[in-house]
Design an enzyme around this catalytic site. Structure first.
Site, PDB file in Angstrom:
ATOM      1  N   SER A  30     -45.867 -25.483  14.547  1.00  0.00           N
ATOM      2  CA  SER A  30     -45.212 -26.541  15.314  1.00  0.00           C
ATOM      3  C   SER A  30     -43.745 -26.790  14.860  1.00  0.00           C
ATOM      4  O   SER A  30     -43.045 -27.464  15.782  1.00  0.00           O
ATOM      5  CB  SER A  30     -45.867 -27.922  14.624  1.00  0.00           C
ATOM      6  N   GLY A  67     -49.941 -26.020  14.799  1.00  0.00           N
ATOM      7  CA  GLY A  67     -51.153 -25.794  14.186  1.00  0.00           C
ATOM      8  C   GLY A  67     -51.460 -24.264  13.812  1.00  0.00           C
ATOM      9  O   GLY A  67     -52.363 -23.894  13.055  1.00  0.00           O
ATOM     10  N   ASN A  96     -48.804 -23.613   7.600  1.00  0.00           N
ATOM     11  CA  ASN A  96     -50.189 -24.087   7.831  1.00  0.00           C
ATOM     12  C   ASN A  96     -51.146 -23.281   6.994  1.00  0.00           C
ATOM     13  O   ASN A  96     -52.192 -24.089   6.598  1.00  0.00           O
ATOM     14  CB  ASN A  96     -50.596 -23.902   9.244  1.00  0.00           C
ATOM     15  N   ASP A 180     -44.747 -38.467   9.754  1.00  0.00           N
ATOM     16  CA  ASP A 180     -45.714 -37.791   9.013  1.00  0.00           C
ATOM     17  C   ASP A 180     -45.359 -36.895   7.723  1.00  0.00           C
ATOM     18  O   ASP A 180     -46.150 -36.408   6.973  1.00  0.00           O
ATOM     19  CB  ASP A 180     -46.525 -36.828   9.923  1.00  0.00           C
TER      20      ASP A 180
END
Length: 205
Positions: A30, A67, A96, A180
Site C-alpha cells: 500500500s 495489503g 505487512n 490510521d
C-alpha cells in the site's frame, strides 16, 4: 502507469538496454499503491516525473497491491517478470509481514527468492527496507531491519535501509501519517522518493 520521456541513456548504460527505455517494475504494498491518496500523488507517480525531469528514458510499471506480503510478491514475481521484462526491479515489501507477525525467516526467504528471480531475468534489483515501531521490541525491530540489508548483501542487490526515513522518525511521527497512523499522507511521498532515488538512479546508469 508509465511514461517514456524524451532523452537518451547516460553513458555507461547496459548494452542490452541501449537504444530503448529502461523498464522499472515496482513490486510493493500500500505504501507504493497510493492507498488513501489522490491519484498521481504517491512516490511512484512522482518517480515518473523525476525521470522526465532528468531526461532519463524510462517506463515505470507499478505492480503494487495494498495489503501485499512478501509471500504474495513471491507468488506474482515470475508472471510480472515475464510480462514486463524489466531492466530494474524495485521490491518494496515486508511491512505487512511484520504487521501480521509472520516469521522473519519467511520474509527473508521470500525477498531473496524475488531478488534472485529478477536477477536471473536480467534485471537489477533495489530492495526497499522498512523498520517497525519500538513497541515491537528492540530485538525484533533490529532483526527485522537487518533482513533487508542481509538479503541485499547476499544477492549483491542495492538497498534503501529505511523507506520512511524523515517521515516516521521525526519529533512528531504522526504528523505525516493518515488517520490510521500506518499510511503516509501525500506530503510525505516526496521524501519517500528522495530516500529511493539516489540508489535507483545508480541502477539506471
Amino acid at each position: 502507469m508509465g511514461i517514456s520521456s524524451p532523452g537518451v541513456f547516460a553513458q555507461g548504460a547496459p548494452k542490452a538496454a541501449a537504444g530503448k527505455p529502461a523498464v522499472i517494475l515496482v513490486v510493493g504494498d500500500s505504501l507504493s499503491a497510493e492507498y488513501g491518496l489522490p491519484r498521481g500523488s504517491g512516490w511512484v507517480a512522482l518517480l515518473e516525473k523525476q525521470l522526465a525531469q532528468e531526461k532519463i528514458s524510462a517506463k515505470v510499471i507499478n505492480a503494487s497491491v495494498s495489503g501485499e506480503t512478501t509471500s504474495g510478491g513471491r507468488s506474482r514475481i515470475a508472471a510480472l517478470l515475464q510480462q514486463h521484462q524489466p531492466s530494474q526491479v524495485v521490491i518494496e515489501l515486508g511491512g505487512n509481514d511484520a504487521l501480521r507477525g509472520l516469521p522473519l525467516q519467511n520474509t527473508q526467504d521470500n525477498l531473496g527468492f524475488m531478488a534472485q528471480s529478477a536477477q536471473k531475468a536480467g534485471a537489477k534489483v533495489l530492495l526497499i527496507g522498512m523498520q517497525v515501531p519500538p513497541n515491537y521490541g528492540t530485538d525484533y525491530a533490529n532483526r527485522f531491519a537487518a533482513v533487508f540489508e542481509g538479503v541485499a548483501k547476499a544477492h549483491k542487490a542495492a538497498v534503501v535501509p529505511f523507506f520512511l526515513k524523515g517521515v516516521a522518525d521525526g519529533a512528531d511521527p504522526t504528523r505525516l501519517f493518515q488517520a490510521d497512523r500506518i499510511h503516509p499522507k501525500a506530503e510525505a511521498h516526496p521524501q519517500m522518493l528522495a530516500n529511493v532515488w539516489p540508489e535507483l538512479k545508480k541502477l539506471l546508469r
